[in-house]
Design a protein around this motif. Structure first.
Motif, PDB file in Angstrom:
ATOM      1  N   ARG A 100       0.792  -1.051  -0.117  1.00 27.91           N
ATOM      2  CA  ARG A 100       0.256   0.156   0.113  1.00 27.91           C
ATOM      3  C   ARG A 100       0.852   1.875  -0.450  1.00 27.91           C
ATOM      4  N   VAL A 101       2.311   1.206   0.780  1.00 26.09           N
ATOM      5  CA  VAL A 101       2.766   1.959   0.255  1.00 26.09           C
ATOM      6  C   VAL A 101       2.913   2.961  -1.229  1.00 26.09           C
ATOM      7  N   TYR A 102       2.764   2.447  -2.151  1.00 21.90           N
ATOM      8  CA  TYR A 102       2.391   2.864  -3.533  1.00 21.90           C
ATOM      9  C   TYR A 102       1.509   3.643  -3.697  1.00 21.90           C
ATOM     10  N   LEU A 103       0.462   3.634  -3.030  1.00 21.71           N
ATOM     11  CA  LEU A 103      -0.341   4.572  -2.856  1.00 21.71           C
ATOM     12  C   LEU A 103       0.008   6.133  -2.659  1.00 21.71           C
ATOM     13  N   LEU A 104       1.150   6.087  -2.123  1.00 21.63           N
ATOM     14  CA  LEU A 104       1.852   7.731  -2.120  1.00 21.63           C
ATOM     15  C   LEU A 104       1.850   7.701  -3.082  1.00 21.63           C
ATOM     16  N   ASP A 105       2.659   6.823  -3.651  1.00 22.11           N
ATOM     17  CA  ASP A 105       3.046   7.677  -5.047  1.00 22.11           C
ATOM     18  C   ASP A 105       1.840   7.643  -6.099  1.00 22.11           C
ATOM     19  N   ALA A 106       0.586   6.777  -6.140  1.00 15.01           N
ATOM     20  CA  ALA A 106      -0.334   7.017  -6.717  1.00 15.01           C
ATOM     21  C   ALA A 106      -0.919   8.461  -5.642  1.00 15.01           C
ATOM     22  N   ALA A 107      -1.209   9.352  -5.500  1.00 18.61           N
ATOM     23  CA  ALA A 107      -1.418  10.480  -5.287  1.00 18.61           C
ATOM     24  C   ALA A 107      -0.667  11.823  -5.030  1.00 18.61           C
ATOM     25  N   ILE A 108       0.609  11.706  -4.708  1.00 22.69           N
ATOM     26  CA  ILE A 108       1.444  12.648  -5.891  1.00 22.69           C
ATOM     27  C   ILE A 108       0.985  12.726  -7.430  1.00 22.69           C
ATOM     28  N   GLN A 109       0.691  11.048  -7.825  1.00 20.58           N
ATOM     29  CA  GLN A 109       0.672  11.764  -9.397  1.00 20.58           C
ATOM     30  C   GLN A 109      -0.964  12.598  -9.575  1.00 20.58           C
ATOM     31  N   LEU A 110      -2.063  12.158  -8.695  1.00 17.23           N
ATOM     32  CA  LEU A 110      -3.090  12.181  -8.458  1.00 17.23           C
ATOM     33  C   LEU A 110      -2.724  14.209  -8.693  1.00 17.23           C
ATOM     34  N   ILE A 111      -2.203  14.946  -7.258  1.00 21.17           N
ATOM     35  CA  ILE A 111      -1.692  16.046  -7.188  1.00 21.17           C
ATOM     36  C   ILE A 111      -0.909  16.486  -8.788  1.00 21.17           C
ATOM     37  N   PHE A 112      -0.588  16.040  -8.881  1.00 19.18           N
ATOM     38  CA  PHE A 112       0.609  16.702 -10.719  1.00 19.18           C
ATOM     39  C   PHE A 112      -0.538  17.327 -10.825  1.00 19.18           C
ATOM     40  N   LEU A 113      -1.323  15.383 -11.582  1.00 17.25           N
ATOM     41  CA  LEU A 113      -2.782  15.586 -13.063  1.00 17.25           C
ATOM     42  C   LEU A 113      -3.161  16.714 -12.866  1.00 17.25           C
ATOM     43  N   THR A 114      -3.892  16.989 -11.461  1.00 14.98           N
ATOM     44  CA  THR A 114      -4.961  18.013 -10.817  1.00 14.98           C
ATOM     45  C   THR A 114      -4.118  19.403 -10.913  1.00 14.98           C
ATOM     46  N   ALA A 115      -3.089  19.868 -10.064  1.00 13.22           N
ATOM     47  CA  ALA A 115      -2.593  20.556 -10.769  1.00 13.22           C
ATOM     48  C   ALA A 115      -2.446  21.682 -12.166  1.00 13.22           C
ATOM     49  N   VAL A 116      -1.608  20.645 -13.056  1.00 14.74           N
ATOM     50  CA  VAL A 116      -1.992  20.720 -14.384  1.00 14.74           C
ATOM     51  C   VAL A 116      -2.494  20.840 -15.748  1.00 14.74           C
ATOM     52  N   SER A 117      -3.318  20.268 -14.187  1.00 18.95           N
ATOM     53  CA  SER A 117      -5.271  20.655 -15.306  1.00 18.95           C
ATOM     54  C   SER A 117      -5.778  21.952 -14.944  1.00 18.95           C
ATOM     55  N   ILE A 118      -5.624  22.818 -13.906  1.00 21.61           N
ATOM     56  CA  ILE A 118      -5.864  23.552 -13.260  1.00 21.61           C
ATOM     57  C   ILE A 118      -5.266  24.604 -14.093  1.00 21.61           C
ATOM     58  N   PHE A 119      -3.405  24.463 -14.007  1.00 16.23           N
ATOM     59  CA  PHE A 119      -4.167  25.737 -14.748  1.00 16.23           C
ATOM     60  C   PHE A 119      -3.139  25.822 -16.450  1.00 16.23           C
ATOM     61  N   ILE A 120      -4.233  24.465 -16.936  1.00 19.69           N
ATOM     62  CA  ILE A 120      -4.089  24.610 -18.906  1.00 19.69           C
ATOM     63  C   ILE A 120      -5.620  24.849 -19.203  1.00 19.69           C
ATOM     64  N   LEU A 121      -5.896  24.481 -17.768  1.00 16.54           N
ATOM     65  CA  LEU A 121      -7.737  24.818 -18.308  1.00 16.54           C
ATOM     66  C   LEU A 121      -8.127  26.486 -18.119  1.00 16.54           C
ATOM     67  N   ARG A 122      -7.554  26.920 -16.566  1.00 22.60           N
ATOM     68  CA  ARG A 122      -7.311  28.012 -16.539  1.00 22.60           C
ATOM     69  C   ARG A 122      -7.581  29.228 -17.687  1.00 22.60           C
ATOM     70  N   LYS A 123      -8.450  29.934 -17.378  1.00 19.92           N
ATOM     71  CA  LYS A 123      -8.376  31.188 -18.053  1.00 19.92           C
ATOM     72  C   LYS A 123      -7.513  32.630 -17.986  1.00 19.92           C
ATOM     73  N   PRO A 124      -6.790  32.893 -19.455  1.00 25.27           N
ATOM     74  CA  PRO A 124      -5.960  33.936 -18.830  1.00 25.27           C
ATOM     75  C   PRO A 124      -6.010  35.131 -18.406  1.00 25.27           C
ATOM     76  N   ARG A 125      -6.195  36.170 -17.617  1.00 24.55           N
ATOM     77  CA  ARG A 125      -6.911  37.325 -17.280  1.00 24.55           C
ATOM     78  C   ARG A 125      -6.217  38.355 -18.164  1.00 24.55           C
TER      79      ARG A 125
END
Length: 125
Positions: A100-125
């Protein structure tokens, strides 16, 4: 100086952080396989662990160089690598193949994917 398309400081920092993570995670089994196995469980093929480590270092260095040089960020590589690690972590933890320790890596990957998605989908001001 204008930033290249698909880059901004916040998104670049996400890649910088993920690059640091990948380099550290990749170096660990190469410099100290015993502690890596202690933390992540026994391995049948340590050469394969080392190969994944070297690939992780290569990917991490790509992220670091792009971020630090204000170059276009490797968005497709970022997504595909994070999804690959996330899916494999979840599938093999839930099937009982890896601890189950590998779920820590899964969480880090999910955080990365979420952050990248937010910044890409965000409309420039």
């Amino acid at each position: 100086m204008d930033r290249p398309p698909h880059t901004n400081r916040a998104l670049s920092n996400v890649f910088l952080s993920q690059g640091i993570y990948f380099v550290i995670a990749g170096i660990w089994p190469i410099i100290n396989m015993e502690s890596f196995i202690l933390a992540t469980g026994p391995k049948q093929d340590t050469w394969l662990v080392e190969m994944v480590g070297l690939l992780s270092i290569s990917i991490g260095l790509t992220f670091l160089v792009a971020s630090l040089r204000n170059a276009p960020l490797p968005i497709v590589l970022g997504y595909t690598v994070a999804v690959s690690f996330l899916v494999m972590d979840v599938i093999y933890v839930t099937s009982g193949v890896i601890p189950r320790v590998y779920l820590l890596d899964a969480a880090i990957q999910l955080i990365f994917l979420t952050a990248v998605s937010i910044f890409i989908l965000r409309k420039p001001r």
